[in-house]
Design an enzyme around this catalytic site. Sequence first.
Site, PDB file in Angstrom:
ATOM      1  CE1 TYR A  56      -3.052   7.979   3.320  1.00  0.00           C
ATOM      2  CE2 TYR A  56      -1.082   7.249   4.501  1.00  0.00           C
ATOM      3  CZ  TYR A  56      -2.074   7.023   3.559  1.00  0.00           C
ATOM      4  OH  TYR A  56      -2.097   5.854   2.855  1.00  0.00           O
ATOM      5  N   GLY A  70       0.833  -1.194   0.000  1.00  0.00           N
ATOM      6  CA  GLY A  70       0.000   0.000   0.000  1.00  0.00           C
ATOM      7  C   GLY A  70       0.868   1.244   0.000  1.00  0.00           C
ATOM      8  CB  CYS A  71       0.437   4.502   1.679  1.00  0.00           C
ATOM      9  SG  CYS A  71       1.360   6.006   2.021  1.00  0.00           S
ATOM     10  CG  PHE A  72       5.629   4.808  -1.586  1.00  0.00           C
ATOM     11  CD1 PHE A  72       5.197   6.047  -1.143  1.00  0.00           C
ATOM     12  CD2 PHE A  72       5.889   4.658  -2.948  1.00  0.00           C
ATOM     13  CE1 PHE A  72       5.031   7.110  -2.015  1.00  0.00           C
ATOM     14  CE2 PHE A  72       5.727   5.718  -3.837  1.00  0.00           C
ATOM     15  CZ  PHE A  72       5.288   6.946  -3.368  1.00  0.00           C
TER      16      PHE A  72
END
Length: 203
Positions: free
Chosen positions: A184, A43-45
């Site tokens: 986030y 997912g989000c790095f």
Amino acid sequence: MIARWIFAGLTAAFLTLFVFAANNHGARAEDASVTKTAIFAGGCFWCVEDAFDKVDGVTDTVSGYAGGTAPDPTYGSHEGYVEALKVTYDPSKVTYAQLLDNYWHNIDPFDPTGQFCDKGPAYRTVVFVSDDAEKSLAEKTKQDIAERFGQDVATQIRPTTTFYAAEDYHQDYHTKNPISYKYYKWNCGRAQRLSEIWGDKHG
């Protein structure tokens, strides 16, 4: 004449010590440079980088794009790639098995559509393996998780192919922008879902 022989002897001894010291320094430098790399997509790095930066024995992490074929992907255009992390590590301090364990405990292995609030092909989970030993271990741990939870694991295991580093502003985002990063991560539901799956054993 005697002084000359003494001087020659001392010079030879000094050169021997110098060569010995230089060789030892070279050996230490060579030992220090023995590192390996592994690539994980979770997912989000930003979040994957945060998780691996906490691992003792990891010497470097680079956020980027992996698994695609088009040259020079960017954040705005990386079709065919997944967001991934290139991990450089010292195998005398941390094993590939331990890196895998850290990886599994920082993803939702059951989601085939992405990770947490990030959906789409670029956010799918992938373990990129570079040899048969890594492939065997990745497949075994994947099967162990499937059996433990009684669910299919959506994470793919694929050969390591291409990797491109992401833009500079993505590197170390969790340390450069800690407030926006935490905002986030929480609003994406990552921490909450990881706790639901793994309990306290996650990053």
